[in-house]
Design an enzyme around this catalytic site. Structure first.
Site, PDB file in Angstrom:
ATOM      1  N   GLU A 279       0.823  -1.213   0.000  1.00  0.00           N
ATOM      2  CA  GLU A 279       0.000   0.000   0.000  1.00  0.00           C
ATOM      3  C   GLU A 279       0.858   1.264   0.000  1.00  0.00           C
ATOM      4  OE1 GLU A 279      -3.963  -1.779   2.236  1.00  0.00           O
ATOM      5  OE2 GLU A 279      -2.265  -1.213   3.470  1.00  0.00           O
TER       6      GLU A 279
ATOM      7  N   GLY B 233     -12.350  -4.699   1.676  1.00  0.00           N
ATOM      8  CA  GLY B 233     -13.339  -5.637   1.162  1.00  0.00           C
ATOM      9  C   GLY B 233     -14.669  -4.904   1.013  1.00  0.00           C
TER      10      GLY B 233
ATOM     11  N   MET C 220      -9.058  -3.460   8.198  1.00  0.00           N
ATOM     12  CA  MET C 220      -8.500  -3.865   9.491  1.00  0.00           C
ATOM     13  C   MET C 220      -7.745  -2.755  10.235  1.00  0.00           C
ATOM     14  SD  MET C 220      -7.337  -7.720   8.349  1.00  0.00           S
ATOM     15  CE  MET C 220      -7.028  -8.301  10.011  1.00  0.00           C
ATOM     16  N   GLU C 221      -7.832  -1.506   9.767  1.00  0.00           N
ATOM     17  CA  GLU C 221      -7.054  -0.444  10.434  1.00  0.00           C
ATOM     18  C   GLU C 221      -7.763   0.904  10.592  1.00  0.00           C
ATOM     19  OE1 GLU C 221      -5.838  -1.922   7.525  1.00  0.00           O
ATOM     20  OE2 GLU C 221      -4.632  -3.455   8.521  1.00  0.00           O
TER      21      GLU C 221
ATOM     22  N   ASP D  52     -11.595  -6.989  -2.866  1.00  0.00           N
ATOM     23  CA  ASP D  52     -12.363  -8.243  -2.794  1.00  0.00           C
ATOM     24  C   ASP D  52     -13.747  -7.937  -2.219  1.00  0.00           C
ATOM     25  OD1 ASP D  52     -10.391  -8.125  -0.223  1.00  0.00           O
ATOM     26  OD2 ASP D  52     -12.362  -8.872   0.345  1.00  0.00           O
TER      27      ASP D  52
HETATM   28  N1  ADE Z   1      -8.986  -5.678   3.478  1.00  0.00           N
HETATM   29  C1  ADE Z   1      -9.227  -6.006   2.193  1.00  0.00           C
HETATM   30  N2  ADE Z   1     -10.084  -7.040   2.130  1.00  0.00           N
HETATM   31  C2  ADE Z   1     -10.394  -7.380   3.392  1.00  0.00           C
HETATM   32  C3  ADE Z   1     -11.214  -8.367   3.961  1.00  0.00           C
HETATM   33  N3  ADE Z   1     -11.894  -9.225   3.207  1.00  0.00           N
HETATM   34  N4  ADE Z   1     -11.280  -8.432   5.321  1.00  0.00           N
HETATM   35  C4  ADE Z   1     -10.596  -7.568   6.078  1.00  0.00           C
HETATM   36  N5  ADE Z   1      -9.800  -6.607   5.585  1.00  0.00           N
HETATM   37  C5  ADE Z   1      -9.690  -6.507   4.261  1.00  0.00           C
END
Ligand code: ADE
Length: 232
Positions: free
Chosen positions: A12, A78, A172-173, A196
């Site tokens: 990133e 995601g 996640m951050e 995703d």
């Molecule tokens: N960052 C990108 N895709 C993710 C996912 N599926 N779960 C958590 N963090 C993500």
């Protein structure tokens, strides 16, 4: 004004370091921080490592040790909202921690006493982003981002997060960085490009699209820096 650019993973942040070309590296608390001047602005750049704890640590160091007054987060997410497709950009209006749970004491998911479920990002930075996007003919969606210490690859968890937080994307951050910036009075902008859909294919899609989506986000963040003079 010192500007922090932060991501979670090297993928990133590498596209940004590649573009700024020259920087000074300092090691603090076992992580690298890259200082440079880009488009007339003093920057501190870092990737924290994945998750809420590492990102809170790095965000705190960038603000307290390096004196950043503005935090631009760049990375991938995601999708929860089906309108978000791989490579789309989403700006967080506000963020929440989907894995924070003291509901046993009658509180809502994501809430701790003296905190709040959602933390908003800086409206002026969001408006600047929309202006830059319009000039460059880039579509920038906005929405709620939910953060947790889980890589989500499960449709039922996605539905649960959507139903409880009205979230459009997850990662996640973001929310942990938001807690830090809010507490320290630092303006925050969080940008994510979709890698995703957090479904059963998420692991595969993430590996496939991490680099390309991270580049989309990084390239927009640099455009923001090039235009940030007009902010505040
Ligand atoms: N960052 C990108 N895709 C993710 C996912 N599926 N779960 C958590 N963090 C993500």
């Amino acid at each position: 004004m010192k500007i922090a650019i932060m991501g979670a993973m090297s993928e990133e942040i590498e596209p940004i370091l590649k573009e700024v070309k020259e920087y000074k590296v300092s090691k603090v608390a076992d992580n690298n921080y890259y200082e440079c001047n880009y488009a007339g602005h003093d920057l501190v750049i870092a990737y924290s490592k994945i998750g809420k704890v590492f990102s809170a640590l790095s965000a705190t160091i960038m603000c307290e040790r390096f004196g950043a007054k503005c935090m631009l987060f760049s990375g991938v997410a995601g999708a929860i909202n089906p309108n978000l497709k791989i490579g789309d950009l989403i700006v967080a209006t506000k963020l929440a921690q989907h894995d924070l749970d003291i509901t046993a004491f009658g509180h809502e998911y994501g809430y701790v006493p003296e905190g709040s479920v959602y933390i908003e990002t800086d409206a002026t930075l969001r408006a600047l982003a929309q202006k830059v996007a319009k000039e460059q003919n880039i579509e920038l969606k906005e929405g709620i981002i939910a953060t947790g210490d889980q890589f989500v690859a499960d449709e039922s968890r996605v539905e649960w997060i959507r139903d409880n937080f009205d979230a459009d994307a997850l990662e996640m951050e973001g929310a942990s960085v938001a807690v830090v910036c809010d507490a320290l009075g630092v303006d925050l902008f969080v940008l994510r490009a979709i890698s995703d859909s957090a479904d059963m294919d998420a692991g595969f899609d993430f590996d496939e699209f991490l680099c390309s989506s991270a580049k989309v986000s990084a390239s927009f963040i640099l455009k923001m820096v090039e235009n940030i003079d007009s902010y505040k």
